[in-house]
Scaffold this motif. Structure first.
Motif, PDB file in Angstrom:
ATOM      1  N   UNK A  16       0.821  -1.203   0.000  1.00  0.00           N
ATOM      2  CA  UNK A  16       0.000   0.000   0.000  1.00  0.00           C
ATOM      3  C   UNK A  16       0.863   1.264   0.000  1.00  0.00           C
ATOM      4  N   UNK A  17       1.960   1.243   0.743  1.00  0.00           N
ATOM      5  CA  UNK A  17       2.872   2.391   0.763  1.00  0.00           C
ATOM      6  C   UNK A  17       3.494   2.579  -0.616  1.00  0.00           C
ATOM      7  N   UNK A  18       3.925   1.490  -1.252  1.00  0.00           N
ATOM      8  CA  UNK A  18       4.493   1.593  -2.595  1.00  0.00           C
ATOM      9  C   UNK A  18       3.457   2.103  -3.599  1.00  0.00           C
ATOM     10  N   UNK A  19       2.216   1.656  -3.460  1.00  0.00           N
ATOM     11  CA  UNK A  19       1.142   2.122  -4.336  1.00  0.00           C
ATOM     12  C   UNK A  19       0.915   3.619  -4.161  1.00  0.00           C
ATOM     13  N   UNK A  20       0.906   4.099  -2.918  1.00  0.00           N
ATOM     14  CA  UNK A  20       0.717   5.535  -2.664  1.00  0.00           C
ATOM     15  C   UNK A  20       1.880   6.345  -3.217  1.00  0.00           C
ATOM     16  N   UNK A  21       3.097   5.842  -3.102  1.00  0.00           N
ATOM     17  CA  UNK A  21       4.243   6.547  -3.665  1.00  0.00           C
ATOM     18  C   UNK A  21       4.155   6.608  -5.188  1.00  0.00           C
ATOM     19  N   UNK A  22       3.686   5.528  -5.797  1.00  0.00           N
ATOM     20  CA  UNK A  22       3.494   5.523  -7.249  1.00  0.00           C
ATOM     21  C   UNK A  22       2.433   6.544  -7.655  1.00  0.00           C
ATOM     22  N   UNK A  23       1.361   6.649  -6.881  1.00  0.00           N
ATOM     23  CA  UNK A  23       0.312   7.625  -7.179  1.00  0.00           C
ATOM     24  C   UNK A  23       0.843   9.050  -7.040  1.00  0.00           C
ATOM     25  N   UNK A  24       1.686   9.304  -6.036  1.00  0.00           N
ATOM     26  CA  UNK A  24       2.279  10.633  -5.879  1.00  0.00           C
ATOM     27  C   UNK A  24       3.251  10.939  -7.012  1.00  0.00           C
ATOM     28  N   UNK A  25       3.940   9.928  -7.494  1.00  0.00           N
ATOM     29  CA  UNK A  25       4.840  10.122  -8.623  1.00  0.00           C
ATOM     30  C   UNK A  25       4.058  10.555  -9.854  1.00  0.00           C
ATOM     31  N   UNK A  26       2.871   9.987 -10.018  1.00  0.00           N
ATOM     32  CA  UNK A  26       2.043  10.348 -11.163  1.00  0.00           C
ATOM     33  C   UNK A  26       1.621  11.811 -11.114  1.00  0.00           C
ATOM     34  N   UNK A  27       1.397  12.353  -9.908  1.00  0.00           N
ATOM     35  CA  UNK A  27       0.994  13.761  -9.823  1.00  0.00           C
ATOM     36  C   UNK A  27       2.141  14.678 -10.219  1.00  0.00           C
ATOM     37  N   UNK A  28       3.370  14.290  -9.934  1.00  0.00           N
ATOM     38  CA  UNK A  28       4.488  15.134 -10.351  1.00  0.00           C
ATOM     39  C   UNK A  28       4.672  15.081 -11.862  1.00  0.00           C
ATOM     40  N   UNK A  29       4.331  13.953 -12.467  1.00  0.00           N
ATOM     41  CA  UNK A  29       4.411  13.859 -13.916  1.00  0.00           C
ATOM     42  C   UNK A  29       3.291  14.655 -14.581  1.00  0.00           C
ATOM     43  N   UNK A  30       2.237  14.946 -13.838  1.00  0.00           N
ATOM     44  CA  UNK A  30       1.106  15.683 -14.386  1.00  0.00           C
ATOM     45  C   UNK A  30       1.283  17.193 -14.228  1.00  0.00           C
ATOM     46  N   UNK A  31       2.471  17.649 -13.902  1.00  0.00           N
ATOM     47  CA  UNK A  31       2.705  19.074 -13.673  1.00  0.00           C
ATOM     48  C   UNK A  31       2.683  19.855 -14.987  1.00  0.00           C
ATOM     49  N   UNK A  32       2.605  21.157 -14.855  1.00  0.00           N
ATOM     50  CA  UNK A  32       2.697  22.106 -15.957  1.00  0.00           C
ATOM     51  C   UNK A  32       1.567  21.957 -16.975  1.00  0.00           C
ATOM     52  N   UNK A  33       0.323  22.282 -16.563  1.00  0.00           N
ATOM     53  CA  UNK A  33      -0.792  22.204 -17.508  1.00  0.00           C
ATOM     54  C   UNK A  33      -0.705  23.305 -18.560  1.00  0.00           C
ATOM     55  N   UNK A  34      -1.425  23.132 -19.651  1.00  0.00           N
ATOM     56  CA  UNK A  34      -1.408  24.084 -20.757  1.00  0.00           C
ATOM     57  C   UNK A  34      -2.470  25.155 -20.506  1.00  0.00           C
ATOM     58  N   UNK A  35      -2.100  26.438 -20.668  1.00  0.00           N
ATOM     59  CA  UNK A  35      -3.042  27.542 -20.517  1.00  0.00           C
ATOM     60  C   UNK A  35      -3.530  27.981 -21.897  1.00  0.00           C
ATOM     61  N   UNK A  36      -4.799  28.367 -21.952  1.00  0.00           N
ATOM     62  CA  UNK A  36      -5.411  28.822 -23.194  1.00  0.00           C
ATOM     63  C   UNK A  36      -6.058  30.177 -22.970  1.00  0.00           C
ATOM     64  N   UNK A  37      -6.105  30.958 -24.020  1.00  0.00           N
ATOM     65  CA  UNK A  37      -6.785  32.250 -23.994  1.00  0.00           C
ATOM     66  C   UNK A  37      -7.976  32.150 -24.941  1.00  0.00           C
ATOM     67  N   UNK A  38      -9.157  32.384 -24.406  1.00  0.00           N
ATOM     68  CA  UNK A  38     -10.377  32.335 -25.216  1.00  0.00           C
ATOM     69  C   UNK A  38     -10.828  33.768 -25.480  1.00  0.00           C
ATOM     70  N   UNK A  39     -10.904  34.124 -26.750  1.00  0.00           N
ATOM     71  CA  UNK A  39     -11.320  35.457 -27.165  1.00  0.00           C
ATOM     72  C   UNK A  39     -12.740  35.356 -27.698  1.00  0.00           C
ATOM     73  N   UNK A  40     -13.664  36.108 -27.105  1.00  0.00           N
ATOM     74  CA  UNK A  40     -15.069  36.060 -27.503  1.00  0.00           C
ATOM     75  C   UNK A  40     -15.500  37.460 -27.911  1.00  0.00           C
ATOM     76  N   UNK A  41     -16.022  37.566 -29.120  1.00  0.00           N
ATOM     77  CA  UNK A  41     -16.533  38.839 -29.628  1.00  0.00           C
ATOM     78  C   UNK A  41     -17.836  38.545 -30.358  1.00  0.00           C
ATOM     79  N   UNK A  42     -18.961  38.834 -29.706  1.00  0.00           N
ATOM     80  CA  UNK A  42     -20.260  38.515 -30.293  1.00  0.00           C
ATOM     81  C   UNK A  42     -20.427  37.009 -30.408  1.00  0.00           C
TER      82      UNK A  42
END
Length: 146
Positions: A16-42
Motif C-alpha cells: 500500500x505504501x508503494x502504491x501511494x508513492x506511485x500515485x504521488x509520482x504520477x501527480x508530479x508527472x502531471x505538472x505544468x498544464x497548458x493555458x489557453x486564452x479564449x477570445x469572444x466577440x459577439x
C-alpha cells in the motif's frame, strides 16, 4: 546474513505504501498544464494556446501565462476579430484564460488507471497465488502418523 520474514499484514502495508508513492509520482508527472486564452466577440470565439511559463509556481516561479491573455493579444493573433461588431476597436471583446489538463484532472485519471490495472493484474494472478497458498498450507499442516 539472516533473512527476516515479513508477516502478511506487513507485506500488505508495504504494498500500500508503494502504491501511494506511485500515485504521488504520477501527480508530479502531471505538472505544468497548458493555458489557453479564449477570445469572444459577439458570436465569434477564438481559442489560442498560450506559451508555457518555465517558472511555474510549483517550481518556485510565478505563473505569467494568463497575464498575457489580453484584448491586445487577441487582436494581434486574429486581426479580423470584432471587425463586424460595433466600432471594431475591441470594446466588445472578452478574454477568458483557462487551463486544460489541470493537476486534479490528471491525478484522477492516473489514479483510476493505476487502480484498474492493479485490480486486473491481481485478478489475473489470483489463481496462481491461490495455488501457491494451498501448497504452502498442505506442507505446513501435514497429518501426524498414527
Amino acid at each position: 546474513m539472516a533473512r527476516t520474514k515479513l508477516s502478511r499484514s506487513s507485506r500488505i502495508t508495504l504494498l500500500l505504501v508503494l502504491f501511494c508513492l506511485l500515485a504521488l509520482l504520477q501527480t508530479t508527472l502531471a505538472a505544468n498544464p497548458i493555458s489557453f486564452c479564449k477570445c469572444v466577440c459577439g458570436q465569434e470565439k477564438y481559442i489560442v494556446a498560450l506559451p508555457r511559463d518555465t517558472q511555474h509556481p510549483i517550481f518556485g516561479g510565478s505563473s505569467k501565462a494568463c497575464g498575457s491573455c489580453t484584448k491586445k493579444f487577441c487582436l494581434d493573433t486574429n486581426p479580423d476579430m470584432c471587425k463586424d461588431v460595433g466600432t471594431g476597436e475591441g470594446d466588445e471583446l472578452v478574454t477568458i484564460c483557462f487551463e486544460r489538463d489541470s493537476y486534479k484532472d490528471q491525478f484522477i485519471v492516473y489514479l483510476f488507471l493505476t487502480i484498474t490495472f492493479g485490480l486486473l493484474g491481481f485478478a489475473g494472478l489470483q489463481p496462481f497465488l491461490n495455488g501457491l497458498w494451498q501448497r504452502r498450507q498442505q506442507r505446513s499442516y501435514s497429518q501426524m502418523p498414527m
